[in-house]
Design a protein around this motif. Structure first.
Motif, PDB file in Angstrom:
ATOM      1  N   PRO A   6       0.817  -1.200   0.000  1.00 28.74           N
ATOM      2  CA  PRO A   6       0.000   0.000   0.000  1.00 28.74           C
ATOM      3  C   PRO A   6       0.855   1.256   0.000  1.00 28.74           C
ATOM      4  CG  PRO A   6       0.062  -0.972   2.185  1.00 28.74           C
ATOM      5  CD  PRO A   6       0.742  -1.935   1.267  1.00 28.74           C
ATOM      6  N   SER A   7       0.316   2.317  -0.534  1.00 29.52           N
ATOM      7  CA  SER A   7       0.996   3.599  -0.503  1.00 29.52           C
ATOM      8  C   SER A   7       1.045   4.119   0.926  1.00 29.52           C
ATOM      9  CB  SER A   7       0.240   4.598  -1.394  1.00 29.52           C
ATOM     10  OG  SER A   7       0.697   5.913  -1.144  1.00 29.52           O
ATOM     11  N   PRO A   8       2.184   4.702   1.356  1.00 29.67           N
ATOM     12  CA  PRO A   8       2.281   5.192   2.726  1.00 29.67           C
ATOM     13  C   PRO A   8       1.214   6.218   3.083  1.00 29.67           C
ATOM     14  CG  PRO A   8       4.436   5.142   1.673  1.00 29.67           C
ATOM     15  CD  PRO A   8       3.425   4.887   0.598  1.00 29.67           C
ATOM     16  N   ASN A   9       0.720   6.946   2.089  1.00 27.23           N
ATOM     17  CA  ASN A   9      -0.255   7.998   2.359  1.00 27.23           C
ATOM     18  C   ASN A   9      -1.693   7.556   2.155  1.00 27.23           C
ATOM     19  OD1 ASN A   9       1.795   9.910   2.896  1.00 27.23           O
ATOM     20  ND2 ASN A   9       2.091  10.240   0.696  1.00 27.23           N
ATOM     21  N   SER A  10      -1.903   6.292   1.776  1.00 28.51           N
ATOM     22  CA  SER A  10      -3.256   5.841   1.505  1.00 28.51           C
ATOM     23  C   SER A  10      -3.971   5.518   2.794  1.00 28.51           C
ATOM     24  CB  SER A  10      -3.231   4.609   0.596  1.00 28.51           C
ATOM     25  OG  SER A  10      -2.608   3.536   1.264  1.00 28.51           O
ATOM     26  N   SER A  11      -5.303   5.653   2.791  1.00 28.64           N
ATOM     27  CA  SER A  11      -6.092   5.305   3.962  1.00 28.64           C
ATOM     28  C   SER A  11      -6.204   3.792   4.048  1.00 28.64           C
ATOM     29  CB  SER A  11      -7.481   5.939   3.861  1.00 28.64           C
ATOM     30  OG  SER A  11      -8.145   5.475   2.708  1.00 28.64           O
ATOM     31  N   ARG A  12      -6.274   3.296   5.259  1.00 30.34           N
ATOM     32  CA  ARG A  12      -6.389   1.858   5.467  1.00 30.34           C
ATOM     33  C   ARG A  12      -7.858   1.513   5.688  1.00 30.34           C
ATOM     34  NH1 ARG A  12      -1.874   2.947   4.167  1.00 30.34           N
ATOM     35  NH2 ARG A  12       0.056   2.150   5.051  1.00 30.34           N
ATOM     36  N   PRO A  13      -8.427   0.664   4.851  1.00 31.26           N
ATOM     37  CA  PRO A  13      -9.822   0.275   5.074  1.00 31.26           C
ATOM     38  C   PRO A  13      -9.926  -0.591   6.317  1.00 31.26           C
ATOM     39  CG  PRO A  13      -8.854  -1.055   3.335  1.00 31.26           C
ATOM     40  CD  PRO A  13      -7.845   0.004   3.674  1.00 31.26           C
ATOM     41  N   PRO A  14     -11.048  -0.547   7.010  1.00 32.79           N
ATOM     42  CA  PRO A  14     -11.201  -1.411   8.188  1.00 32.79           C
ATOM     43  C   PRO A  14     -11.149  -2.875   7.788  1.00 32.79           C
ATOM     44  CG  PRO A  14     -13.292  -0.386   7.579  1.00 32.79           C
ATOM     45  CD  PRO A  14     -12.242   0.282   6.749  1.00 32.79           C
ATOM     46  N   ILE A  15     -10.478  -3.669   8.603  1.00 29.02           N
ATOM     47  CA  ILE A  15     -10.352  -5.097   8.325  1.00 29.02           C
ATOM     48  C   ILE A  15     -11.660  -5.793   8.683  1.00 29.02           C
ATOM     49  CG2 ILE A  15      -9.124  -7.214   8.938  1.00 29.02           C
ATOM     50  CD1 ILE A  15      -6.652  -5.527   9.443  1.00 29.02           C
ATOM     51  N   PRO A  16     -12.276  -6.518   7.751  1.00 28.81           N
ATOM     52  CA  PRO A  16     -13.546  -7.185   8.046  1.00 28.81           C
ATOM     53  C   PRO A  16     -13.374  -8.307   9.056  1.00 28.81           C
ATOM     54  CG  PRO A  16     -12.749  -7.822   5.874  1.00 28.81           C
ATOM     55  CD  PRO A  16     -11.853  -6.728   6.360  1.00 28.81           C
ATOM     56  N   ASP A  21      -8.297 -12.554  12.201  1.00 27.06           N
ATOM     57  CA  ASP A  21      -7.220 -13.438  12.652  1.00 27.06           C
ATOM     58  C   ASP A  21      -6.067 -13.513  11.662  1.00 27.06           C
ATOM     59  OD1 ASP A  21      -8.579 -14.079  14.986  1.00 27.06           O
ATOM     60  OD2 ASP A  21      -9.626 -15.773  14.070  1.00 27.06           O
ATOM     61  N   ALA A  22      -6.173 -12.808  10.550  1.00 22.14           N
ATOM     62  CA  ALA A  22      -5.116 -12.846   9.535  1.00 22.14           C
ATOM     63  C   ALA A  22      -3.915 -12.019   9.989  1.00 22.14           C
ATOM     64  CB  ALA A  22      -5.643 -12.303   8.206  1.00 22.14           C
ATOM     65  N   PRO A  23      -2.701 -12.399   9.600  1.00 22.52           N
ATOM     66  CA  PRO A  23      -1.535 -11.563   9.913  1.00 22.52           C
ATOM     67  C   PRO A  23      -1.635 -10.239   9.168  1.00 22.52           C
ATOM     68  CG  PRO A  23      -0.944 -13.288   8.357  1.00 22.52           C
ATOM     69  CD  PRO A  23      -2.339 -13.595   8.807  1.00 22.52           C
ATOM     70  N   THR A  24      -1.020  -9.224   9.718  1.00 19.56           N
ATOM     71  CA  THR A  24      -1.101  -7.890   9.107  1.00 19.56           C
ATOM     72  C   THR A  24       0.296  -7.314   8.879  1.00 19.56           C
ATOM     73  OG1 THR A  24      -1.262  -6.794  11.275  1.00 19.56           O
ATOM     74  CG2 THR A  24      -3.342  -7.423  10.189  1.00 19.56           C
ATOM     75  N   GLU A 101     -17.138 -10.253   0.853  1.00 20.09           N
ATOM     76  CA  GLU A 101     -16.593  -9.278   1.795  1.00 20.09           C
ATOM     77  C   GLU A 101     -15.070  -9.149   1.655  1.00 20.09           C
ATOM     78  OE1 GLU A 101     -17.693 -12.891   4.436  1.00 20.09           O
ATOM     79  OE2 GLU A 101     -18.155 -12.117   2.438  1.00 20.09           O
ATOM     80  N   CYS A 102     -14.395 -10.253   1.292  1.00 24.67           N
ATOM     81  CA  CYS A 102     -12.950 -10.178   1.058  1.00 24.67           C
ATOM     82  C   CYS A 102     -12.658  -9.405  -0.229  1.00 24.67           C
ATOM     83  CB  CYS A 102     -12.359 -11.577   0.982  1.00 24.67           C
ATOM     84  SG  CYS A 102     -12.416 -12.503   2.538  1.00 24.67           S
ATOM     85  N   GLY A 109      -8.239  -1.907  -0.325  1.00 20.06           N
ATOM     86  CA  GLY A 109      -6.895  -2.016   0.227  1.00 20.06           C
ATOM     87  C   GLY A 109      -5.812  -2.261  -0.799  1.00 20.06           C
ATOM     88  N   CYS A 110      -6.136  -2.943  -1.894  1.00 18.99           N
ATOM     89  CA  CYS A 110      -5.136  -3.221  -2.923  1.00 18.99           C
ATOM     90  C   CYS A 110      -4.936  -1.974  -3.785  1.00 18.99           C
ATOM     91  CB  CYS A 110      -5.604  -4.392  -3.793  1.00 18.99           C
ATOM     92  SG  CYS A 110      -4.577  -4.661  -5.264  1.00 18.99           S
ATOM     93  N   PRO A 111      -3.722  -1.425  -3.840  1.00 21.12           N
ATOM     94  CA  PRO A 111      -3.514  -0.190  -4.604  1.00 21.12           C
ATOM     95  C   PRO A 111      -3.745  -0.353  -6.101  1.00 21.12           C
ATOM     96  CG  PRO A 111      -1.422  -1.093  -3.873  1.00 21.12           C
ATOM     97  CD  PRO A 111      -2.484  -1.883  -3.191  1.00 21.12           C
TER      98      PRO A 111
END
Length: 227
Positions: A6-16, A21-24, A101-102, A109-111
Motif C-alpha cells: 500500500p501507498s504510505p499515504n493511503s487510507s487503510r480500510p477497516p479489516i472485516p 485473525d489474519a496476519p497484518t 466481503e474479502c 486495500g489493494c492499490p
C-alpha cells in the motif's frame, strides 16, 4: 487480488471480521495467497506463493482469507472473481475467487484495484532471490515464476482495467487451459457459461475506450431494467 504494497499515504480500510485473525503488515491484512517470509508477518507484496495458489485452486479457497468458498448448495453462497477483458475473451481467469466481503476489502486495500498504481510492481519477482536474515526462513528455496507466467508478464507493465464478477459458488469451477508454447498447461477460473449476478468495473485505464466487459455490463443492466 495480490498486487503490491500500500501507498504510505493511503487510507487503510477497516479489516472485516472474516480477516481479524489474519496476519497484518502496514495496516493491512495479508492475503492468504501472498508470498511471505517465515511467520507470515513480512510479505513480498506483489508475489504469489505457488504452493498456496495450488492449494487455493484445488480446495476452492478464498485467495484472501484462505477459507472455503462453499459448494454453492447452501443459501446465499457466492463468490467474486476479478478479471480483465482479455481474461474474458480467453475464457479463463488467473485470479482465484474470493468471498464478497474479502473482495470488497481488496478493492479498497489493494492499490492496483483501487487505482492508486499506474503500473504493476516490478521488483516482486526480484525480491524472491533476496534471502532475509532469518536462517530458518525458507526464502532461499523460493522458486522464480516462469517468464510466461501471469505474474512475470505483469511486472512493470501499465495497469489494466479490472472488473469484479459476482457469481453463485456452484458456478465457480477451476479448469486447465493452454497458456503458451513454453508454459502449455496451467489452471484458472472458468469464465464460460457463468450466470453473472453482478458485473462492475473496479478500475479503468485512462484514455481507453469501452471494453468488452463494459459492453457486457451495459447489456446486463438493460436486461434488469427490461420487463
Amino acid at each position: 487480488m495480490n498486487s503490491a504494497a500500500p501507498s504510505p499515504n493511503s487510507s487503510r480500510p477497516p479489516i472485516p471480521a472474516r480477516l481479524h485473525d489474519a496476519p497484518t503488515a502496514q495496516g493491512l491484512a495479508i492475503p492468504f495467497l501472498t508470498l511471505c517470509h517465515r511467520g507470515r508477518t513480512s510479505p513480498v507484496w506483489g508475489a504469489i506463493d505457488p504452493e498456496r495458489y495450488a492449494l487455493v485452486l484445488s480446495l476452492r479457497l478464498c485467495q484472501v482469507c484462505g477459507e472455503g468458498l462453499g459448494s454453492g448448495q447452501g443459501p446465499g453462497q457466492q463468490a467474486v472473481v476479478f478479471v480483465r477483458p482479455h481474461d474474458w475473451v480467453r475464457g479463463v481467469g488467473p485470479e482465484a475467487g474470493l468471498h464478497p466481503e474479502c473482495a470488497a476489502y481488496s478493492t479498497r486495500g489493494c492499490p492496483m484495484l483501487a487505482g492508486r498504481m499506474p503500473t504493476y510492481r516490478s521488483n516482486a519477482i526480484a525480491a524472491r532471490i533476496t534471502p532475509c536474515p532469518d536462517p530458518e526462513c525458507g526464502c532461499p528455496q523460493w522458486i522464480q515464476p516462469g517468464p510466461d507466467s501471469d505474474e512475470a508478464r505483469r511486472a512493470g507493465q501499465p495497469a489494466e482495467a479490472w472488473y469484479s464478477i459476482l457469481i453463485d459458488a456452484r458456478d465457480y469451477r477451476i479448469v486447465p487451459f493452454q497458456a503458451t508454447e513454453s508454459d502449455p498447461v496451467t489452471y484458472g477460473v472458468e469464465l464460460r457459461g457463468l450466470r453473472i449476478r453482478r458485473l462492475r468495473k473496479v478500475r479503468g485505464t485512462p484514455g481507453s475506450g469501452p471494453t468488452i466487459l463494459d459492453r457486457l455490463a451495459a447489456m446486463l443492466d438493460l436486461d434488469r431494467l427490461t420487463p
